[in-house]
Write a protein that holds these residues in place. Structure first.
Motif, PDB file in Angstrom:
ATOM      1  N   ARG A 239      -0.912  12.576 -41.461  1.00 61.64           N
ATOM      2  CA  ARG A 239      -2.073  12.953 -40.653  1.00 61.64           C
ATOM      3  C   ARG A 239      -3.277  13.090 -41.582  1.00 61.64           C
ATOM      4  O   ARG A 239      -3.149  13.584 -42.705  1.00 61.64           O
ATOM      5  CB  ARG A 239      -1.796  14.252 -39.907  1.00 61.64           C
ATOM      6  N   THR A 240      -4.408  12.628 -41.120  1.00 64.79           N
ATOM      7  CA  THR A 240      -5.632  12.713 -41.912  1.00 64.79           C
ATOM      8  C   THR A 240      -6.806  13.018 -40.993  1.00 64.79           C
ATOM      9  O   THR A 240      -6.730  12.843 -39.775  1.00 64.79           O
ATOM     10  CB  THR A 240      -5.874  11.411 -42.706  1.00 64.79           C
ATOM     11  N   VAL A 241      -7.887  13.431 -41.595  1.00 66.99           N
ATOM     12  CA  VAL A 241      -9.112  13.676 -40.840  1.00 66.99           C
ATOM     13  C   VAL A 241      -9.851  12.350 -40.700  1.00 66.99           C
ATOM     14  O   VAL A 241      -9.941  11.571 -41.659  1.00 66.99           O
ATOM     15  CB  VAL A 241     -10.000  14.713 -41.555  1.00 66.99           C
ATOM     16  N   VAL A 242     -10.349  12.089 -39.505  1.00 65.62           N
ATOM     17  CA  VAL A 242     -11.227  10.938 -39.311  1.00 65.62           C
ATOM     18  C   VAL A 242     -12.572  11.459 -38.819  1.00 65.62           C
ATOM     19  O   VAL A 242     -12.640  12.394 -38.025  1.00 65.62           O
ATOM     20  CB  VAL A 242     -10.643   9.883 -38.330  1.00 65.62           C
ATOM     21  N   ALA A 243     -13.616  10.874 -39.362  1.00 65.89           N
ATOM     22  CA  ALA A 243     -14.974  11.294 -39.027  1.00 65.89           C
ATOM     23  C   ALA A 243     -15.687  10.169 -38.302  1.00 65.89           C
ATOM     24  O   ALA A 243     -15.558   8.990 -38.667  1.00 65.89           O
ATOM     25  CB  ALA A 243     -15.741  11.663 -40.289  1.00 65.89           C
TER      26      ALA A 243
ATOM     27  N   PRO B 152     -11.662   7.409 -42.367  1.00 62.27           N
ATOM     28  CA  PRO B 152     -10.773   8.488 -42.796  1.00 62.27           C
ATOM     29  C   PRO B 152     -11.427   9.280 -43.928  1.00 62.27           C
ATOM     30  O   PRO B 152     -12.152   8.718 -44.750  1.00 62.27           O
ATOM     31  CB  PRO B 152      -9.531   7.743 -43.292  1.00 62.27           C
ATOM     32  N   VAL B 153     -11.176  10.589 -43.934  1.00 62.32           N
ATOM     33  CA  VAL B 153     -11.735  11.470 -44.956  1.00 62.32           C
ATOM     34  C   VAL B 153     -10.589  12.289 -45.539  1.00 62.32           C
ATOM     35  O   VAL B 153      -9.945  13.056 -44.811  1.00 62.32           O
ATOM     36  CB  VAL B 153     -12.806  12.415 -44.365  1.00 62.32           C
ATOM     37  N   LEU B 154     -10.329  12.132 -46.813  1.00 59.95           N
ATOM     38  CA  LEU B 154      -9.222  12.853 -47.445  1.00 59.95           C
ATOM     39  C   LEU B 154      -9.646  14.257 -47.855  1.00 59.95           C
ATOM     40  O   LEU B 154     -10.811  14.506 -48.149  1.00 59.95           O
ATOM     41  CB  LEU B 154      -8.738  12.081 -48.679  1.00 59.95           C
ATOM     42  N   GLY B 155      -8.678  15.168 -47.884  1.00 63.06           N
ATOM     43  CA  GLY B 155      -8.907  16.482 -48.453  1.00 63.06           C
ATOM     44  C   GLY B 155      -9.438  17.553 -47.521  1.00 63.06           C
ATOM     45  O   GLY B 155      -9.751  18.650 -47.970  1.00 63.06           O
ATOM     46  N   LEU B 156      -9.553  17.294 -46.232  1.00 66.46           N
ATOM     47  CA  LEU B 156     -10.120  18.291 -45.328  1.00 66.46           C
ATOM     48  C   LEU B 156      -9.079  19.015 -44.477  1.00 66.46           C
ATOM     49  O   LEU B 156      -9.392  20.030 -43.858  1.00 66.46           O
ATOM     50  CB  LEU B 156     -11.171  17.657 -44.417  1.00 66.46           C
TER      51      LEU B 156
END
Length: 179
Positions: free
Chosen positions: A35-39, A7-11
């Motif tokens: 919901r969050t961004v996952v890389a 997971p990557v916060l802030g995007l």
């Protein structure tokens, strides 16, 4: 770390996701409402770090705080270039991040290996060279000329240092360095 994604916060809300196919927005698997961004996790073949000090066994004192240990763990192979090489480097004597020898495949003595950037605690950036680099990076022809001069046009690292590292930056570094 061995995970398929992180997971990557802030995007969320940025245009980065329009330009990257290795990141997606996903629901939190625990509450479903967030919901969050996952890389996609990266597994580079080789990671190369330039550091202040390393020992002959491959223990590394970066001289700066960074997430280099995570990068070293992710890479299949790690090569470290170091301003100085010492006989032994206990973790308690490390400055900044410490990379243990178990993660390092090779250590190369490379004074001024960060040039034209700086090496924390050793020397600052070469601002004149960096300005030339930035100017050269503005178009393909200028950058190709930069590469011909500073990368492809040198015999080896010693030749690069002799030709391009300003004399005022070349002061004895101390320690048990090998040449």
């Amino acid at each position: 770390m061995g995970v398929p994604y992180v997971p990557v916060l802030g995007l969320i809300g940025t245009d980065l996701l329009k330009r990257r196919d290795d990141m997606v927005v996903a629901a939190d698997p625990f509450d479903g409402s967030t919901r969050t961004v996952v890389a996609k996790a990266l597994r580079p073949d080789v990671a190369v770090f330039h550091v202040q000090t390393a020992d002959r066994q491959g223990n590394v004192s970066c001289g700066y705080d960074a997430e280099v240990v995570i990068l070293a763990e992710a890479a299949k192979h790690v090569i470290v270039t170091a301003e100085r090489i010492v006989d032994r480097l206990p973790e308690k004597e490390a400055v900044g991040a410490f990379i243990p020898s178990i993660l390092v495949d090779a250590v190369v003595h490379t004074p001024f290996g960060a040039h034209p950037g700086g090496c924390s605690g050793m020397y600052g950036p070469d601002k004149i060279h960096m300005a030339g680099y930035v100017a050269a990076a503005k178009d393909d022809a200028s950058f190709a000329e930069y590469l011909r001069n500073y990368v492809l046009g040198v015999l080896d690292h010693d030749d690069y240092v002799e030709r391009f590292v300003p004399q005022e930056m070349r002061q004895p570094l101390g320690g048990d360095a090998e040449g």
